[in-house]
Design a protein around this motif. Sequence first.
Motif, PDB file in Angstrom:
ATOM      1  N   THR A  72      23.097  -7.700 -11.578  1.00 43.43           N
ATOM      2  CA  THR A  72      22.808  -9.107 -11.296  1.00 43.43           C
ATOM      3  C   THR A  72      24.015  -9.962 -11.662  1.00 43.43           C
ATOM      4  N   GLY A  73      24.054 -11.166 -11.133  1.00 42.44           N
ATOM      5  CA  GLY A  73      25.115 -12.104 -11.481  1.00 42.44           C
ATOM      6  C   GLY A  73      26.447 -11.840 -10.822  1.00 42.44           C
ATOM      7  N   ALA A  74      26.466 -11.093  -9.744  1.00 35.87           N
ATOM      8  CA  ALA A  74      27.722 -10.809  -9.041  1.00 35.87           C
ATOM      9  C   ALA A  74      27.984 -11.891  -7.992  1.00 35.87           C
ATOM     10  N   ASP A  75      29.235 -12.014  -7.607  1.00 33.06           N
ATOM     11  CA  ASP A  75      29.642 -12.932  -6.543  1.00 33.06           C
ATOM     12  C   ASP A  75      29.819 -12.105  -5.273  1.00 33.06           C
ATOM     13  N   VAL A  76      28.908 -12.286  -4.295  1.00 26.64           N
ATOM     14  CA  VAL A  76      28.922 -11.503  -3.061  1.00 26.64           C
ATOM     15  C   VAL A  76      29.316 -12.421  -1.913  1.00 26.64           C
ATOM     16  N   ARG A  77      30.338 -12.010  -1.154  1.00 30.36           N
ATOM     17  CA  ARG A  77      30.830 -12.802  -0.026  1.00 30.36           C
ATOM     18  C   ARG A  77      31.077 -11.907   1.179  1.00 30.36           C
ATOM     19  N   VAL A  78      30.806 -12.478   2.369  1.00 23.42           N
ATOM     20  CA  VAL A  78      31.046 -11.781   3.625  1.00 23.42           C
ATOM     21  C   VAL A  78      31.949 -12.648   4.485  1.00 23.42           C
ATOM     22  N   TRP A  79      33.017 -12.035   5.009  1.00 24.22           N
ATOM     23  CA  TRP A  79      33.929 -12.724   5.911  1.00 24.22           C
ATOM     24  C   TRP A  79      33.666 -12.270   7.341  1.00 24.22           C
ATOM     25  N   LEU A  80      33.473 -13.234   8.225  1.00 27.52           N
ATOM     26  CA  LEU A  80      33.367 -12.987   9.665  1.00 27.52           C
ATOM     27  C   LEU A  80      34.389 -13.896  10.329  1.00 27.52           C
ATOM     28  N   GLY A  81      35.485 -13.316  10.790  1.00 28.43           N
ATOM     29  CA  GLY A  81      36.545 -14.132  11.375  1.00 28.43           C
ATOM     30  C   GLY A  81      37.113 -15.081  10.330  1.00 28.43           C
ATOM     31  N   ASP A  82      37.109 -16.380  10.635  1.00 28.59           N
ATOM     32  CA  ASP A  82      37.632 -17.391   9.716  1.00 28.59           C
ATOM     33  C   ASP A  82      36.571 -17.940   8.773  1.00 28.59           C
ATOM     34  N   SER A  83      35.342 -17.492   8.894  1.00 26.91           N
ATOM     35  CA  SER A  83      34.243 -18.029   8.086  1.00 26.91           C
ATOM     36  C   SER A  83      33.911 -17.088   6.937  1.00 26.91           C
ATOM     37  N   VAL A  84      33.545 -17.685   5.796  1.00 29.81           N
ATOM     38  CA  VAL A  84      33.104 -16.915   4.644  1.00 29.81           C
ATOM     39  C   VAL A  84      31.688 -17.370   4.295  1.00 29.81           C
ATOM     40  N   TYR A  85      30.834 -16.399   4.000  1.00 32.66           N
ATOM     41  CA  TYR A  85      29.440 -16.669   3.681  1.00 32.66           C
ATOM     42  C   TYR A  85      29.160 -16.150   2.276  1.00 32.66           C
ATOM     43  N   VAL A  86      28.700 -17.027   1.407  1.00 29.00           N
ATOM     44  CA  VAL A  86      28.407 -16.685   0.019  1.00 29.00           C
ATOM     45  C   VAL A  86      26.923 -16.336  -0.089  1.00 29.00           C
ATOM     46  N   PHE A  87      26.643 -15.225  -0.728  1.00 29.29           N
ATOM     47  CA  PHE A  87      25.262 -14.782  -0.907  1.00 29.29           C
ATOM     48  C   PHE A  87      24.712 -15.322  -2.216  1.00 29.29           C
ATOM     49  N   ARG A  88      23.415 -15.590  -2.243  1.00 22.09           N
ATOM     50  CA  ARG A  88      22.721 -16.028  -3.456  1.00 22.09           C
ATOM     51  C   ARG A  88      21.915 -14.860  -3.986  1.00 22.09           C
ATOM     52  N   ASP A  89      21.729 -14.842  -5.311  1.00 19.57           N
ATOM     53  CA  ASP A  89      20.908 -13.770  -5.871  1.00 19.57           C
ATOM     54  C   ASP A  89      19.475 -14.247  -6.040  1.00 19.57           C
ATOM     55  N   THR A  90      18.566 -13.301  -5.908  1.00 22.50           N
ATOM     56  CA  THR A  90      17.144 -13.576  -6.045  1.00 22.50           C
ATOM     57  C   THR A  90      16.442 -12.282  -6.426  1.00 22.50           C
ATOM     58  N   SER A  91      15.138 -12.370  -6.601  1.00 26.28           N
ATOM     59  CA  SER A  91      14.354 -11.182  -6.912  1.00 26.28           C
ATOM     60  C   SER A  91      12.956 -11.339  -6.350  1.00 26.28           C
ATOM     61  N   VAL A  92      12.308 -10.219  -6.138  1.00 22.89           N
ATOM     62  CA  VAL A  92      10.914 -10.196  -5.706  1.00 22.89           C
ATOM     63  C   VAL A  92      10.171  -9.185  -6.575  1.00 22.89           C
ATOM     64  N   VAL A  93       8.875  -9.381  -6.679  1.00 25.96           N
ATOM     65  CA  VAL A  93       8.054  -8.457  -7.458  1.00 25.96           C
ATOM     66  C   VAL A  93       8.001  -7.113  -6.738  1.00 25.96           C
ATOM     67  N   ARG A  94       8.137  -6.044  -7.497  1.00 26.28           N
ATOM     68  CA  ARG A  94       8.088  -4.700  -6.924  1.00 26.28           C
ATOM     69  C   ARG A  94       6.655  -4.333  -6.549  1.00 26.28           C
ATOM     70  N   ASN A  95       6.498  -3.683  -5.401  1.00 22.02           N
ATOM     71  CA  ASN A  95       5.192  -3.149  -5.025  1.00 22.02           C
ATOM     72  C   ASN A  95       4.877  -1.912  -5.848  1.00 22.02           C
ATOM     73  N   ASP A  96       5.895  -1.101  -6.108  1.00 21.13           N
ATOM     74  CA  ASP A  96       5.718   0.121  -6.887  1.00 21.13           C
ATOM     75  C   ASP A  96       6.407  -0.069  -8.236  1.00 21.13           C
ATOM     76  N   SER A  97       5.632  -0.218  -9.289  1.00 23.69           N
ATOM     77  CA  SER A  97       6.217  -0.418 -10.629  1.00 23.69           C
ATOM     78  C   SER A  97       6.064   0.832 -11.484  1.00 23.69           C
ATOM     79  N   SER A  98       5.934   1.999 -10.855  1.00 22.87           N
ATOM     80  CA  SER A  98       5.752   3.234 -11.616  1.00 22.87           C
ATOM     81  C   SER A  98       7.017   3.654 -12.363  1.00 22.87           C
TER      82      SER A  98
END
Length: 156
Positions: A72-98
Motif C-alpha cells: 500500500t502507499g505506492a505511487d502508480v502512474r501510467v503513460w499513454l503518449g503524452d498523457s500521464v494518469y495517476v492511480f489512487r489506492d483503495t480497498s474493498v472487503v474480501r469475499n473470502d477471508s479464510s
Amino acid sequence: MMKKILLIMLTALSLFYSCSDEFEPFGQFRDTYVLTCLLRNDTTFQIAAVSHNYLPPDGFDPYSNTVDPAITGADVRVWLGDSVYVFRDTSVVRNDSSRYNTPFYFYYNDNFKIKENQTIEVEVLLRNGRRLRASSKTPSEIRFSDESDVIIPAVG
C-alpha cells in the motif's frame, strides 16, 4: 562375472560418494515485487495491484501465510503518449477471508481508455524507494467476422 564385480564396485562407490550439502528447495530468498496491471479498452476503469513474495511460515504450505503481501502507499502512474494518469489506492472487503483478514488493496483510475497500437508505460514508486517499470504496446484492431457458414455444433 566381471560385470557383476564391476556393478558391485560402482554401487559401493556411489554409497561412499554423496553430496554433503543440504537440500534447499527455495534457494536464497530475494524480496521481489509484483505489479499486476489490467488495462482494458472496453471501459475507463483501470486497475493495478502491487505485492511482494514471501516465504511460508509453515515450511512448504503457501496457505499457511496469513499476512497479506499487498503493498500500500505506492505511487502508480501510467503513460499513454503524452498523457500521464495517476492511480489512487483503495480497498474493498474480501469475499473470502479464510486466509487474509484484511481488505483487498488495489489502485485504480477511472479517467482513461486505451486504444489500439498505443505504447503504454507503467511506473510504480514504492515507499522504500524501489521503482518498478514496465512497457508494452496495445495490439492492433481486432475484428471478428459476423458472417460464417460454419454450423456449431457441426452436423454429421
